[in-house]
Design an enzyme around this catalytic site. Sequence first.
Site, PDB file in Angstrom:
ATOM      1  N   ASP A 371       0.861  -1.196   0.000  1.00  0.00           N
ATOM      2  CA  ASP A 371       0.000   0.000   0.000  1.00  0.00           C
ATOM      3  C   ASP A 371       0.890   1.237   0.000  1.00  0.00           C
ATOM      4  O   ASP A 371       1.878   1.306   0.748  1.00  0.00           O
ATOM      5  CB  ASP A 371      -0.908  -0.003   1.231  1.00  0.00           C
ATOM      6  CG  ASP A 371      -1.960   1.086   1.157  1.00  0.00           C
ATOM      7  OD1 ASP A 371      -3.093   0.772   0.734  1.00  0.00           O
ATOM      8  OD2 ASP A 371      -1.650   2.253   1.486  1.00  0.00           O
ATOM      9  N   ASN A 379      -2.394  13.077  -3.590  1.00  0.00           N
ATOM     10  CA  ASN A 379      -3.543  13.538  -4.374  1.00  0.00           C
ATOM     11  C   ASN A 379      -3.887  14.975  -4.014  1.00  0.00           C
ATOM     12  O   ASN A 379      -4.121  15.804  -4.908  1.00  0.00           O
ATOM     13  CB  ASN A 379      -4.758  12.658  -4.077  1.00  0.00           C
ATOM     14  CG  ASN A 379      -4.850  11.478  -5.047  1.00  0.00           C
ATOM     15  OD1 ASN A 379      -4.273  11.525  -6.140  1.00  0.00           O
ATOM     16  ND2 ASN A 379      -5.548  10.435  -4.654  1.00  0.00           N
ATOM     17  N   ASP A 388      -2.359   9.299 -10.212  1.00  0.00           N
ATOM     18  CA  ASP A 388      -2.428   8.176 -11.178  1.00  0.00           C
ATOM     19  C   ASP A 388      -1.041   7.809 -11.686  1.00  0.00           C
ATOM     20  O   ASP A 388      -0.689   6.623 -11.792  1.00  0.00           O
ATOM     21  CB  ASP A 388      -3.314   8.567 -12.380  1.00  0.00           C
ATOM     22  CG  ASP A 388      -4.793   8.515 -12.017  1.00  0.00           C
ATOM     23  OD1 ASP A 388      -5.107   8.072 -10.899  1.00  0.00           O
ATOM     24  OD2 ASP A 388      -5.620   8.916 -12.870  1.00  0.00           O
ATOM     25  N   GLU A 414      -4.958   2.223  -4.036  1.00  0.00           N
ATOM     26  CA  GLU A 414      -3.495   2.322  -4.099  1.00  0.00           C
ATOM     27  C   GLU A 414      -2.884   1.148  -3.380  1.00  0.00           C
ATOM     28  O   GLU A 414      -1.770   1.194  -2.887  1.00  0.00           O
ATOM     29  CB  GLU A 414      -3.043   3.693  -3.582  1.00  0.00           C
ATOM     30  CG  GLU A 414      -2.852   3.930  -2.125  1.00  0.00           C
ATOM     31  CD  GLU A 414      -4.022   3.671  -1.180  1.00  0.00           C
ATOM     32  OE1 GLU A 414      -5.052   3.127  -1.599  1.00  0.00           O
ATOM     33  OE2 GLU A 414      -3.868   3.981   0.004  1.00  0.00           O
TER      34      GLU A 414
HETATM   35  N1  GTP Z   1      -5.045   9.436  -7.912  1.00  0.00           N
HETATM   36  C1  GTP Z   1      -5.628   8.327  -7.452  1.00  0.00           C
HETATM   37  N2  GTP Z   1      -5.975   8.263  -6.179  1.00  0.00           N
HETATM   38  C2  GTP Z   1      -6.555   7.140  -5.709  1.00  0.00           C
HETATM   39  C3  GTP Z   1      -6.845   6.054  -6.539  1.00  0.00           C
HETATM   40  N3  GTP Z   1      -7.421   5.080  -5.778  1.00  0.00           N
HETATM   41  C4  GTP Z   1      -7.501   5.566  -4.502  1.00  0.00           C
HETATM   42  N4  GTP Z   1      -6.962   6.827  -4.444  1.00  0.00           N
HETATM   43  C5  GTP Z   1      -6.856   7.683  -3.312  1.00  0.00           C
HETATM   44  O1  GTP Z   1      -5.887   7.164  -2.383  1.00  0.00           O
HETATM   45  C6  GTP Z   1      -6.190   7.688  -1.169  1.00  0.00           C
HETATM   46  C7  GTP Z   1      -6.008   6.676  -0.088  1.00  0.00           C
HETATM   47  O2  GTP Z   1      -6.054   7.338   1.114  1.00  0.00           O
HETATM   48  P1  GTP Z   1      -6.131   6.633   2.491  1.00  0.00           P
HETATM   49  O3  GTP Z   1      -6.862   5.347   2.332  1.00  0.00           O
HETATM   50  O4  GTP Z   1      -6.614   7.592   3.430  1.00  0.00           O
HETATM   51  O5  GTP Z   1      -4.636   6.293   2.832  1.00  0.00           O
HETATM   52  P2  GTP Z   1      -3.309   7.061   2.742  1.00  0.00           P
HETATM   53  O6  GTP Z   1      -3.533   8.502   2.491  1.00  0.00           O
HETATM   54  O7  GTP Z   1      -2.501   6.411   1.630  1.00  0.00           O
HETATM   55  O8  GTP Z   1      -2.660   6.824   4.062  1.00  0.00           O
HETATM   56  P3  GTP Z   1      -2.065   5.455   4.531  1.00  0.00           P
HETATM   57  O9  GTP Z   1      -2.563   4.365   3.689  1.00  0.00           O
HETATM   58  O10 GTP Z   1      -2.526   5.312   5.885  1.00  0.00           O
HETATM   59  O11 GTP Z   1      -0.602   5.644   4.424  1.00  0.00           O
HETATM   60  C8  GTP Z   1      -7.604   8.269  -1.244  1.00  0.00           C
HETATM   61  O12 GTP Z   1      -7.547   9.691  -1.195  1.00  0.00           O
HETATM   62  C9  GTP Z   1      -8.122   7.773  -2.561  1.00  0.00           C
HETATM   63  O13 GTP Z   1      -8.970   8.744  -3.179  1.00  0.00           O
HETATM   64  C10 GTP Z   1      -6.521   6.159  -7.899  1.00  0.00           C
HETATM   65  O14 GTP Z   1      -6.735   5.260  -8.726  1.00  0.00           O
HETATM   66  N5  GTP Z   1      -5.915   7.324  -8.304  1.00  0.00           N
END
Ligand code: GTP
Length: 507
Positions: A371, A379, A388, A414
Site C-alpha cells: 500500500d 492527491n 495516477d 493504491e
Molecule cells: N489518484 C488516485 N488516487 C486514488 C486512486 N485510488 C484511490 N486513491 C486515493 O488514495 C487515497 C487513499 O487514502 P487513504 O486510504 O486515506 O490512505 P493514505 O492517504 O494512503 O494513508 P495510509 O494508507 O494510511 O498511508 C484516497 O484519497 C483515494 O482517493 C486512484 O486510482 N488514483
Amino acid sequence: MKMTPAMRITLGVVSLTISVILVADFIGLIPRGDREATRQRQQFVEMLAVQLSVAVARPQQEGINSLLLTAVSRNDGVLSAAMRRSDGQLLAIAGDHQRLWQEGRNSSTVEQMLLPVVLDQRRYGQVEVVFKPLPGFSVLGVKIHGLLLLVVFVGFTGGLFYWLLIRRSLRYLDPNAVIPDRVRNALDVLTNGVLILDKSEQVVLFNQAFSDKACIGGLDFYGHKPSVLHWRKPNSGERIVAEQLPWCRLLQQRHGVQHEVVELVTGAGKVLVLTVNCSLINDDRNRVSGVMVSFDDITEIEHKNKVLSEMLEELGLSKQQVESQNRELQYLASHDALTACLNRGAFNQCSTDLFTESVNAGEPLSCIMVDIDNFKQVNDNYGHAMGDSIIKAVVAVLQKTVRQTDTVGRYGGEEFSILLPNTTLEDAVRLAERCREAVEAAHCEGLAITCSFGVAAAEAIMTSPEPMINRADEALYQSKHNGRNCVTQAKAASGQQASRRLMSVDG
Ligand SMILES: Nc1nc2c(ncn2[C@@H]2O[C@H](COP(=O)(O)OP(=O)(O)OP(=O)(O)O)[C@@H](O)[C@H]2O)c(=O)[nH]1
C-alpha cells in the site's frame, strides 16, 4: 454472308477457268469471228484499191463508178464505198456514203476501212468502204466485247454448275458423312463433349455436346486441329501451346491422359473449365490410328468451389476477428486499465488457481500486500493526475523487482497484491524488502514515495487463498501502524508477527 467450303472451291475453280480463257485468247488459241471478218474486209478493200488504181490510170470515170457500185451491190456487208482524191474531193460514190462515212478518219476500223489508191507510184487518193456492224451482244446500246461476254458467261453459268457439282461431291468427301448415323446419334446423346482425332490430330468427328459447348458451329471444324481453339491453363489465363495439349502429348508420348483440367475460351467468349480424358484408338493391326478425347464441363462445380472457399476464407477471417476481439475483451475484463496489471477479480481467480497448483505440487505459496504511504496527501498536494502517474510508476517498479513467475494485481485504489508461487515466507519477506527499497529509491515522479508491505504464506490448515491474503493484509495494516515504509511478516498460526522498519516516510 458466310462462305461455305463449296462456295470457296467454286470461286477458285471459276477464277482458274477464266484465267485459262484469258491466256488462251492472249496466245490466239481461241478463234474469234470478229478477227476473221476484219481480215476478210481488209482483203476486200485491198482488192478494190488495186482495181481502182488500174481504173484511175486509164482514166475511166465510168469504170471507177462501176467498180464501186459493184462492190456495194454484190456484198451484203458493204453499206457504201467511195473514191476520194488526195485533195479531199470525192471522185465517185456508191451508196449513202456521205452520210455514213465519218469525216476526218484516217485509220481503218472493222466498220470503216480506207486504203490508198496509187498512181505512178504516188498516192492518188483513197478508197473508203463502210461496212455493216458485226453481229454482237449489246447492253443499253453498248456493244459488249466477245471475250468479255465469254468471261461473264463462264463466270455465271460455270460458277453455278461448279457449285452444284462441288456441293454434291463434298457430301461424299465429308468425313462426317462416313460415320454411320447410329454412331453419330449415340455420341450426340452424351452430355460430355467428344472429339475423335486422326493420328495427325485432325478432327474426324465431334459430337453435339462439344459443338454446343465450344460454340464452334457448322462443319468448318472438320479437318482442322483442335488447337485452332483457345485452350488455357487453369486459373492462370496462360495459353496452352499446341504440343502441350493433352491429346498431342498422348499421340507423341503414348502416355494416357486422365482427368486433366484445362480451360476453353468458347466462340462466344465464355471460359469453360473442362476435365479431359484421352485414349488412343488402334486399328486392326494394333497401330495407332487416332485418339478419342472426352470433355467434362466442371465450370459450374469449379465456380461453386471457388465461392465456397471464398466463404470459408471469410468465415476463417471473421472467426479470427472474433477470437482476437474475445482476447481483447478478456484482457480488458481481467486487467486494470490504469496499471495494466491484473484487476481484483482476475487476481482472485489467479490466487485460487495458484493455491490449488501449489497444494497439488506440495510447493510453498506466499503473498505480499503493498500500500502506498500517505497517498491521500499526494492527491491533495499534486492532484489526481499526478496520483495516477505515481500508481503506475509504483506498479512498474514492483513488476520490475519481482520474478516473472510472480503475479502483481491491483487489489484496491493504491493497494496491490503480489502472489509468489514456490516461495517460502522467508523468501517472500526478503523480496518484499527488495520491493520496498526499490520503490523508495525510484523517486516516482520526483517525489519521495514509499510503500508499506505485509507478507503471509499459505499454510496446511488453509483450504483457500483468502486466509493467506487476509493475513498479509493484516500484516500490511501492522506496517502502517508501525510507522509505514516497512515490511511486516504475518503471524504464522503458531508464531509471532515480526515487523522490520527500515526507513520512515519522514526519513
Ligand atoms: N489518484 C488516485 N488516487 C486514488 C486512486 N485510488 C484511490 N486513491 C486515493 O488514495 C487515497 C487513499 O487514502 P487513504 O486510504 O486515506 O490512505 P493514505 O492517504 O494512503 O494513508 P495510509 O494508507 O494510511 O498511508 C484516497 O484519497 C483515494 O482517493 C486512484 O486510482 N488514483
